[in-house]
Enzyme design. Structure first.
Site, mmCIF file in Angstrom:
data_model
loop_
_atom_site.group_PDB
_atom_site.id
_atom_site.type_symbol
_atom_site.label_atom_id
_atom_site.label_comp_id
_atom_site.label_asym_id
_atom_site.label_seq_id
_atom_site.Cartn_x
_atom_site.Cartn_y
_atom_site.Cartn_z
ATOM 1 N N GLU A 190 -10.128 4.690 8.360
ATOM 2 C CA GLU A 190 -8.841 5.297 8.714
ATOM 3 C C GLU A 190 -9.115 6.514 9.591
ATOM 4 O O GLU A 190 -9.021 7.665 9.174
ATOM 5 C CB GLU A 190 -8.063 5.700 7.460
ATOM 6 C CG GLU A 190 -6.649 6.170 7.769
ATOM 7 C CD GLU A 190 -5.910 6.682 6.548
ATOM 8 O OE1 GLU A 190 -4.743 7.095 6.716
ATOM 9 O OE2 GLU A 190 -6.490 6.687 5.447
ATOM 10 N N HIS A 226 -9.506 2.006 1.259
ATOM 11 C CA HIS A 226 -9.176 2.685 2.509
ATOM 12 C C HIS A 226 -10.435 2.594 3.367
ATOM 13 O O HIS A 226 -11.506 3.037 2.945
ATOM 14 C CB HIS A 226 -8.852 4.149 2.262
ATOM 15 C CG HIS A 226 -7.527 4.391 1.603
ATOM 16 N ND1 HIS A 226 -7.178 3.848 0.391
ATOM 17 C CD2 HIS A 226 -6.472 5.153 2.019
ATOM 18 C CE1 HIS A 226 -5.956 4.255 0.073
ATOM 19 N NE2 HIS A 226 -5.506 5.040 1.037
ATOM 20 N N HIS A 228 0.852 -1.192 0.000
ATOM 21 C CA HIS A 228 0.000 0.000 0.000
ATOM 22 C C HIS A 228 0.887 1.240 0.000
ATOM 23 O O HIS A 228 1.549 1.559 0.988
ATOM 24 C CB HIS A 228 -0.892 0.001 1.245
ATOM 25 C CG HIS A 228 -1.854 1.148 1.324
ATOM 26 N ND1 HIS A 228 -3.211 0.977 1.357
ATOM 27 C CD2 HIS A 228 -1.660 2.491 1.397
ATOM 28 C CE1 HIS A 228 -3.813 2.152 1.441
ATOM 29 N NE2 HIS A 228 -2.878 3.095 1.473
ATOM 30 N N ASP A 264 2.827 3.316 2.559
ATOM 31 C CA ASP A 264 1.783 4.324 2.454
ATOM 32 C C ASP A 264 2.306 5.632 1.861
ATOM 33 O O ASP A 264 2.042 5.937 0.710
ATOM 34 C CB ASP A 264 1.118 4.568 3.808
ATOM 35 C CG ASP A 264 -0.242 5.252 3.663
ATOM 36 O OD1 ASP A 264 -0.741 5.372 2.527
ATOM 37 O OD2 ASP A 264 -0.816 5.651 4.681
ATOM 38 N N HIS A 303 1.198 5.421 -2.060
ATOM 39 C CA HIS A 303 0.604 6.418 -2.951
ATOM 40 C C HIS A 303 1.727 7.029 -3.781
ATOM 41 O O HIS A 303 2.293 8.067 -3.433
ATOM 42 C CB HIS A 303 -0.130 7.488 -2.145
ATOM 43 C CG HIS A 303 -1.332 6.973 -1.420
ATOM 44 N ND1 HIS A 303 -2.614 7.134 -1.902
ATOM 45 C CD2 HIS A 303 -1.440 6.270 -0.264
ATOM 46 C CE1 HIS A 303 -3.464 6.563 -1.063
ATOM 47 N NE2 HIS A 303 -2.777 6.035 -0.060
ATOM 48 N N GLN A 337 -9.788 9.663 -3.658
ATOM 49 C CA GLN A 337 -9.329 10.375 -2.459
ATOM 50 C C GLN A 337 -10.420 11.239 -1.826
ATOM 51 O O GLN A 337 -10.532 11.325 -0.605
ATOM 52 C CB GLN A 337 -8.126 11.250 -2.807
ATOM 53 C CG GLN A 337 -7.621 12.129 -1.665
ATOM 54 C CD GLN A 337 -7.001 11.344 -0.532
ATOM 55 O OE1 GLN A 337 -5.847 10.955 -0.577
ATOM 56 N NE2 GLN A 337 -7.786 11.097 0.517
#
Length: 433
Positions: free
Chosen positions: A215, A212, A59, A311, A61, A154
């Site tokens: 979180e 996601h 995971h 991440d 970005h 997002q």
């Protein structure tokens, strides 16, 4: 016959006897305790060091890497300010900008033994600039790294204009996995629909799901159970991942126990991200402060597959990092109280075999005869020492070809009364029985 590469005196994870490994045409051809009679074009003596399948970043970005401070730093350190800063940076994204940063960061990961990466790509952009750039990168780096791309909303599937259409377009362009972000939608009902839409899109394109999910430190954020229920109802067992799931650390034990059982029944994967989770969560606490990481230890005990991701790497959410998955595993060991000897071995699996299962690449992953010769040699004798020392990845191979090398660090002590070099190894010379 003569083999391409022969690795001598290799130690495999959780195996006491040293083995030799013969590689031919990019595949593991023979693995045995003494293959000294074989000839090979290249012979590497591992000298008892750990030879591991490659690390996996489950995971990350990549579209946001190396943007820290652009246009400003995250002064509160919160997840929400990070999202706001990224929203300010997005309009200036270009194909060249994204590719330059991503290619540099992938080189970092490969040099440190990571050959499989799952990257979430923000698709809340009418032009899908970052996604188009990463689709090109995926092809350009295939010789050194296997890259999976997740269509990641997002700003929400329902809360962002034309969110559904952008998700569909991202899948049509070539994303591998459907994402989601139910806890960030404007309302709970919208969050539930976020999950349902992700499943309908995944079934339409016959692909996996990685959302996601929860979180947050909010104990009332409970979308992971929606994902688990949909997984069972839709027959998508083994193909669904809940990333982060940090609210699980704030749930009462009775509910957490029920949820963990449901996750096991759904055969869902959970991916924790220790760097970001510990930095971003607990920001509204005084003391005691929550650690922010999901219940890794308890999930594993219940048979739930858990893996790790890096991440963020120098971006609005996490200003540090260099893409080292072994360092991520070491941090998880600390945060999750997994310091028992067997637990330390299990932590190593979070960035290797467990992660391969989450990415569903286990059929072509691992040091076994007949599988692709993807592996690394660490400057440590076993997983315990690897997690303690974070040693150099001396050799990194993909499909039998060496793609990265690192020289082992050498520390020398200079004493006033002794002119001879005294090499410091950081390994105990004597061990207690």
């Amino acid at each position: 016959m003569s083999y391409d590469v022969l690795i001598r005196h290799a130690r495999l994870h959780r195996q006491s006897e040293l083995v030799d490994i013969a590689i031919q045409d990019g595949m593991f051809s023979r693995i045995g305790q003494d293959l000294s009679a074989l000839s090979a074009t290249r012979v590497i003596d591992a000298e008892g060091r750990l030879v591991s399948p490659p690390f996996i970043d489950g995971h990350v970005h990549l579209d946001a890497v190396l943007t820290v401070g652009q246009p400003r730093y995250n002064s509160s350190g919160t997840l929400l300010e990070g999202i706001q800063i990224w929203g300010e940076r997005k309009p200036s994204l270009s194909r060249e900008d994204v590719k330059r940063r991503v290619l540099e960061e992938i080189q970092w990961e490969v040099a440190q033994g990571t050959l499989h990466i799952r990257s979430h790509v923000d698709v809340c952009d009418p032009n899908l600039t970052a996604l188009r750039a990463l689709l090109e990168v995926r092809e350009e780096v295939h010789d050194i790294c296997d890259l999976q791309l997740v269509a990641f909303p997002q700003d929400g599937i329902l809360s962002f204009p034309n969110g559904r259409e952008l998700m569909r377009k991202a899948m049509e362009l070539g994303c591998d996995v459907v994402g989601g972000i139910p806890h960030h939608e404007w309302t709970r009902d919208m969050g539930v629909e976020d999950v349902h839409y992700a499943f309908s899109l995944a079934k339409e394109f016959n692909c996996d799901i990685d959302c996601h999910c929860d979180e947050t430190d909010d104990p009332l954020s409970r979308f992971t159970e929606i994902m688990a229920a949909d997984t069972i109802e839709q027959g998508w067992q083994g193909r669904v991942t809940g990333s982060h799931c940090t609210a699980m650390g704030s749930y009462n034990d009775a509910y957490a126990f029920k949820l963990i059982g449901l996750l096991a029944r759904a055969q869902m994967n959970v991916i924790a991200n220790p760097f970001d989770n510990v930095v971003l969560q607990g920001r509204f606490d005084t003391y005691p402060k929550r650690r922010g990481v999901t219940r890794v230890k308890e999930l594993l005990a219940a048979g739930v597959n858990v893996a790790l991701g890096h991440d963020s790497i120098m971006d609005p959410w996490f200003p540090l990092g260099r893409g080292d998955m072994l360092a991520a595993a070491q941090l998880a060991l600390y945060l999750c109280h997994m310091s028992g000897y067997e637990e330390i071995d299990a932590v190593f699996n979070l960035i290797t075999t467990n992660a391969a299962r989450a990415l569903r690449i286990q059929d072509r992953y691992g040091i076994e005869e007949g599988k692709p010769a993807d592996f690394l040699i660490l400057d440590a004798p076993n997983a315990f020492e690897a997690l303690r020392l974070l040693p150099a990845r001396l050799h990194v191979f993909k499909h039998g070809r060496e793609v990265a090398t690192t020289t082992s660090a050498r520390s020398v002590l200079h004493r006033e009364h002794n002119s001879a070099e005294q090499v410091v190894t950081f390994c105990p010379q004597t061990q207690a029985d």
